[in-house]
Design a protein around this motif. Structure first.
Motif, mmCIF file in Angstrom:
data_model
loop_
_atom_site.group_PDB
_atom_site.id
_atom_site.type_symbol
_atom_site.label_atom_id
_atom_site.label_comp_id
_atom_site.label_asym_id
_atom_site.label_seq_id
_atom_site.Cartn_x
_atom_site.Cartn_y
_atom_site.Cartn_z
ATOM 1 N N ILE A 464 0.821 -1.213 0.000
ATOM 2 C CA ILE A 464 0.000 0.000 0.000
ATOM 3 C C ILE A 464 0.858 1.267 0.000
ATOM 4 N N THR A 465 1.935 1.268 0.761
ATOM 5 C CA THR A 465 2.751 2.488 0.890
ATOM 6 C C THR A 465 3.813 2.615 -0.196
ATOM 7 N N LYS A 466 4.151 1.500 -0.844
ATOM 8 C CA LYS A 466 5.162 1.535 -1.915
ATOM 9 C C LYS A 466 4.631 0.791 -3.136
ATOM 10 N N PRO A 467 3.522 1.257 -3.684
ATOM 11 C CA PRO A 467 2.873 0.499 -4.760
ATOM 12 C C PRO A 467 3.644 0.550 -6.070
ATOM 13 N N ASP A 468 3.646 -0.544 -6.782
ATOM 14 C CA ASP A 468 4.093 -0.594 -8.161
ATOM 15 C C ASP A 468 3.141 -1.541 -8.890
ATOM 16 N N GLU A 469 3.384 -1.779 -10.152
ATOM 17 C CA GLU A 469 2.436 -2.572 -10.943
ATOM 18 C C GLU A 469 2.227 -3.967 -10.361
ATOM 19 N N ASP A 470 3.318 -4.622 -9.953
ATOM 20 C CA ASP A 470 3.210 -5.976 -9.414
ATOM 21 C C ASP A 470 2.459 -5.993 -8.088
ATOM 22 N N LYS A 471 2.738 -5.020 -7.231
ATOM 23 C CA LYS A 471 2.086 -4.980 -5.921
ATOM 24 C C LYS A 471 0.592 -4.669 -6.055
ATOM 25 N N ILE A 472 0.251 -3.807 -6.981
ATOM 26 C CA ILE A 472 -1.168 -3.509 -7.220
ATOM 27 C C ILE A 472 -1.874 -4.767 -7.708
ATOM 28 N N MET A 473 -1.225 -5.512 -8.584
ATOM 29 C CA MET A 473 -1.810 -6.761 -9.068
ATOM 30 C C MET A 473 -2.052 -7.720 -7.913
ATOM 31 N N LEU A 474 -1.107 -7.808 -6.984
ATOM 32 C CA LEU A 474 -1.271 -8.681 -5.819
ATOM 33 C C LEU A 474 -2.421 -8.200 -4.933
ATOM 34 N N CYS A 475 -2.554 -6.891 -4.812
ATOM 35 C CA CYS A 475 -3.667 -6.347 -4.013
ATOM 36 C C CYS A 475 -5.016 -6.764 -4.592
ATOM 37 N N THR A 476 -5.135 -6.752 -5.935
ATOM 38 C CA THR A 476 -6.406 -7.124 -6.552
ATOM 39 C C THR A 476 -6.748 -8.585 -6.301
ATOM 40 N N ILE A 477 -5.753 -9.399 -6.022
ATOM 41 C CA ILE A 477 -5.993 -10.819 -5.722
ATOM 42 C C ILE A 477 -6.239 -11.018 -4.237
ATOM 43 N N PHE A 478 -5.370 -10.450 -3.407
ATOM 44 C CA PHE A 478 -5.399 -10.758 -1.977
ATOM 45 C C PHE A 478 -6.422 -9.941 -1.193
ATOM 46 N N MET A 549 -13.804 -8.333 -15.060
ATOM 47 C CA MET A 549 -12.817 -7.761 -14.147
ATOM 48 C C MET A 549 -12.896 -6.238 -14.024
ATOM 49 N N PRO A 550 -13.216 -5.476 -15.079
ATOM 50 C CA PRO A 550 -13.391 -4.029 -14.867
ATOM 51 C C PRO A 550 -14.455 -3.711 -13.826
ATOM 52 N N LEU A 551 -15.533 -4.498 -13.791
ATOM 53 C CA LEU A 551 -16.571 -4.289 -12.781
ATOM 54 C C LEU A 551 -16.099 -4.750 -11.408
ATOM 55 N N VAL A 552 -15.389 -5.885 -11.358
ATOM 56 C CA VAL A 552 -14.835 -6.379 -10.089
ATOM 57 C C VAL A 552 -13.870 -5.350 -9.505
ATOM 58 N N ASP A 553 -12.970 -4.836 -10.351
ATOM 59 C CA ASP A 553 -11.960 -3.874 -9.889
ATOM 60 C C ASP A 553 -12.605 -2.574 -9.415
ATOM 61 N N ALA A 554 -13.624 -2.123 -10.140
ATOM 62 C CA ALA A 554 -14.303 -0.886 -9.756
ATOM 63 C C ALA A 554 -15.010 -1.041 -8.416
ATOM 64 N N ALA A 555 -15.704 -2.151 -8.236
ATOM 65 C CA ALA A 555 -16.428 -2.376 -6.977
ATOM 66 C C ALA A 555 -15.466 -2.465 -5.807
ATOM 67 N N ARG A 556 -14.342 -3.136 -6.002
ATOM 68 C CA ARG A 556 -13.341 -3.275 -4.927
ATOM 69 C C ARG A 556 -12.792 -1.909 -4.527
ATOM 70 N N LEU A 557 -12.393 -1.129 -5.517
ATOM 71 C CA LEU A 557 -11.824 0.195 -5.243
ATOM 72 C C LEU A 557 -12.807 1.063 -4.466
ATOM 73 N N LEU A 558 -14.043 1.136 -4.939
ATOM 74 C CA LEU A 558 -15.016 2.035 -4.327
ATOM 75 C C LEU A 558 -15.415 1.577 -2.932
ATOM 76 N N ILE A 559 -15.498 0.268 -2.710
ATOM 77 C CA ILE A 559 -15.867 -0.223 -1.377
ATOM 78 C C ILE A 559 -14.713 -0.001 -0.406
ATOM 79 N N LEU A 560 -13.464 -0.120 -0.889
ATOM 80 C CA LEU A 560 -12.310 0.176 -0.032
ATOM 81 C C LEU A 560 -12.282 1.659 0.335
ATOM 82 N N SER A 561 -12.681 2.507 -0.605
ATOM 83 C CA SER A 561 -12.657 3.946 -0.322
ATOM 84 C C SER A 561 -13.659 4.310 0.767
ATOM 85 N N HIS A 562 -14.696 3.481 0.944
ATOM 86 C CA HIS A 562 -15.676 3.699 2.013
ATOM 87 C C HIS A 562 -15.327 2.911 3.281
ATOM 88 N N GLN A 563 -14.252 2.116 3.214
ATOM 89 C CA GLN A 563 -13.745 1.349 4.356
ATOM 90 C C GLN A 563 -14.769 0.350 4.910
#
Length: 653
Positions: A464-478, A549-563
């Motif tokens: 989260i604090t040092k994101p790069d392409e690989d780490k973001i990809m891992l976040c979308t999985i984990f 996946m675009p819908l999955v990724d969007a839902a994940r991002l927005l729900i995380l933003s609301h914590q």
């Protein structure tokens, strides 16, 4: 006679054209639903009576508050935007073959949105009189047009019209409908009954004598209520009521009633929705007519041997991974039946996910029994990816991880080695069951994904604090993990650490937003499907990467933003977002419905082709299926535009 309307600012003048143009209209419409379902005579009659509308760019077809026209429109060439007039927001975009103006025509009154050409366009205008003939004379056209009633706003195939079976599986038709072909349920035609004044003791004796688990309370042969063994256990054995009381005091009322031609699908859904195990069957399907039978959960189990309840019980009795494999195969047959019966996909995913989790839990128990010692500390087994989101309907490869409680440094290696060994045993059993090993080794048997709580926290913080392409990809999985077995407190602490890190490094959400825009709506500049250009799947459409996946990724991002910590299912995420952001409710509902349609479509393809359903040969699709898919791409575009604005991504892209 065909009329050509040439429009500059409003409908100004008409040019009478020859009927030979009717053949050109016929040739165009015959490839698009619902016209493809009409007979040649029906379609030619429509083609002869169509008005052709020419629009220059930025010409209005209709405006908000204007009285509804007596016709609806089909786009022949160009594109028409549907706008919210008060703020100019584009809520829908209609291009070749799309229908618009239908919703308002059925609803009557005035237009609540405006329609304006966003490029030079030609439209076909079809009268309400012709619409009525289509609906009354052709079942397939009827189905499409009524589904379109909800789809001509941003919300394709919505659930607004509860009487219509939509392609998203939004509702189940009554069995007399010609749209639903499902097996009829066989019910007991000799229900045990009693009058309301009978004592509970007498009723219990009757149930014992007749060897039944329920008794229906009737008056004049009409069902008033029902008592089951469960009622006797909960209400009598606990002392809440006396056995001398009459049955009215403890009966469940009103009863849920259905007509004699109830399908297995309807019965299962009714029991799930109402959390009951018995349905009363009456002459006309209402409580106000004669009782003719009773249908129990047991009856359905007998009819349908791979009922979810039966499979869960088989899982509990299973002694080997091979036995679990047979049960998983039965679950696949169950899935096939549910899809064919048009059961709503969110119910299907819940049922299949429950079976999948039960199988995984049993595999873990079997693996633990083979270990030399019990676990040294509490642990949690996590499902990742589609299983973690409870969206895994077809057999796919494994994605899992393990977290164990922190231990003193001197015990760490020994403890970790224990859980790696356990994880290898579990993943091996899952492989036997039919879940392939993850080719990227995203499994708990990999030491990278078998960590203590503190190691997971540290890893999440680094991502989260040092994101790069690989780490973001891992976040979308984990970040879509779901606890399948073990200590919930450990997982709660993991979740808390994620939100703590995001709070201290909010720019992470911007990086996650960039990832969510990685796959734009899958249509080219010429509105053609974007397909794979090379490799084993050349010229095929990747429905997972380009649509789901675009819908999955969007839902994940927005729900995380609301914590929100406990929302990891895509449909549930969009429904929650609609609740907390009422101003965007329509968009989130349209995304939810689009996801349901896409998930069902992929599942159908996978079952048909006996694979994951990910890659689709577009040549094998009907025109109707192509349009249905294209309708799902519009919410993708809209949700990505919202993300781009909300997270200020224009300058970062």
């Amino acid at each position: 006679m065909i009329n050509l309307i040439v429009q500059k600012t409003h409908f100004e003048y008409f040019v009478i054209m020859k009927n030979t143009i009717a053949q050109r209209i016929f040739d165009f419409l015959k490839d698009f639903p619902p016209f493809h379902a009409l007979t040649e005579d029906q379609l030619f009659m429509i083609s002869q009576n169509i008005k052709v509308v020419y629009l220059q760019k930025d010409n209005y077809v209709f405006k908000t508050n204007e009285e509804v026209h007596d016709h609806f429109y089909v786009v022949k060439d160009g594109a028409v935007g549907i706008f919210r007039e008060n703020d100019g927001t584009l809520v829908d975009e209609c291009d070749e073959g799309d229908i618009f103006g239908l919703r308002a025509l059925i609803r009557k009154g005035h237009y609540i949105l405006s329609a304006k050409s966003i490029e030079e366009s030609i439209l076909y205008s079809i009268s309400s009189e012709l619409l009525e003939k289509i609906i009354n004379t052709n079942a397939e056209a009827n189905k499409f047009l009524l589904a379109s009633f909800a789809s001509n706003t941003r919300n394709p195939y919505s659930n607004e019209n509860k009487k219509v079976l939509l392609d998203s599986g939004g509702s189940i038709q009554k069995n007399e409908s010609h749209f639903t072909e499902v097996q009829s349920a066989q019910f007991s035609k000799n229900p045990v009954t009693c009058n309301p004044e009978m004592s509970i003791k007498e009723a219990a004796n009757v149930m014992t004598t007749k060897r039944v688990g329920s008794i229906i309370i009737t008056r004049e042969e009409r069902p008033l209520g029902i008592i089951t063994d469960k009622d006797l256990r909960i209400k009598i054995a606990t002392g809440k009521f006396s056995i001398a009381d009459n049955v009215q005091s403890i009966m469940s009322s009103p009863v849920i009633t259905y007509p004699e031609k109830i399908s297995i699908a309807e019965a299962q859904i009714a029991m799930l929705q109402n959390r009951i195990t018995h349905l009363c069957i009456t002459k006309d399907g209402t409580p106000n007519s004669k009782l003719v039978g009773i249908l129990s959960e047991h009856d359905i189990i007998v009819i349908h041997g791979n009922n979810p309840s039966v499979l869960i019980k088989e899982v509990k009795r299973a002694k080997t991974a091979v036995a679990l494999k047979h049960i998983r195969n039965k679950a696949q047959q169950l899935l096939q039946g549910y899809i064919e019966q048009n059961i709503p996909v969110h119910y299907i995913s819940r049922i299949i996910s429950a079976i999948t989790n039960a199988i995984t839990q049993k595999a873990i128990v079997l693996a633990l029994e083979k270990m030399d010692a019990p676990p040294p500390v509490p642990f949690g087994w996590l499902a990742l990816g589609s299983q973690g989101r409870k969206e895994q309907l077809l057999l796919t490869d494994q994605d899992n991880a393990l977290v164990f409680e922190n231990v003193p440094q001197e015990d760490h290696i020994t403890t970790k080695n224990y859980f790696i060994t356990l994880s290898k045993n579990i993943t091996q059993k899952l492989n036997v069951i039919g879940y392939e090993y993850c080719p990227a080794d995203m499994m708990a048997s990999n030491p990278r994904w078998c960590l203590s709580l503190s190691e997971w926290k540290k890893q999440f913080e680094n991502w989260i604090t040092k994101p790069d392409e690989d780490k973001i990809m891992l976040c979308t999985i984990f970040f879509d993990y779901d606890l399948v077995y073990g200590d919930k407190k450990l997982v709660d602490k993991m979740s808390q650490s994620i939100f703590q890190s995001i709070n201290t490094h909010e720019i992470f959400l911007n990086y996650l937003g960039i990832n969510a825009l990685k796959n734009p709506p899958p249509l080219s500049f010429f509105r053609q499907f974007l397909v794979e250009h090379s490799g084993a799947h050349k010229d095929q459409f990747d429905i997972k990467a380009r649509a789901l996946m675009p819908l999955v990724d969007a839902a994940r991002l927005l729900i995380l933003s609301h914590q929100f910590k406990d929302q990891n299912n895509t449909i549930a995420r969009f429904e929650k977002l609609a609740e907390v952001e009422p101003q965007n409710k329509d968009l989130y509902h349209s995304c939810s419905n689009a996801f349901k349609i896409l998930l069902r479509f992929r599942t159908q393809q996978g079952l048909r082709d006996k694979n994951s359903g990910r890659f689709i040969d577009l040549k094998s699709l009907s025109k109707a299926d192509r349009l249905k898919l294209k309708g799902c791409f519009k919410p993708i575009k809209s949700i990505q535009e919202l993300i781009q604005v909300r997270f200020n991504l224009s300058q970062l892209l």
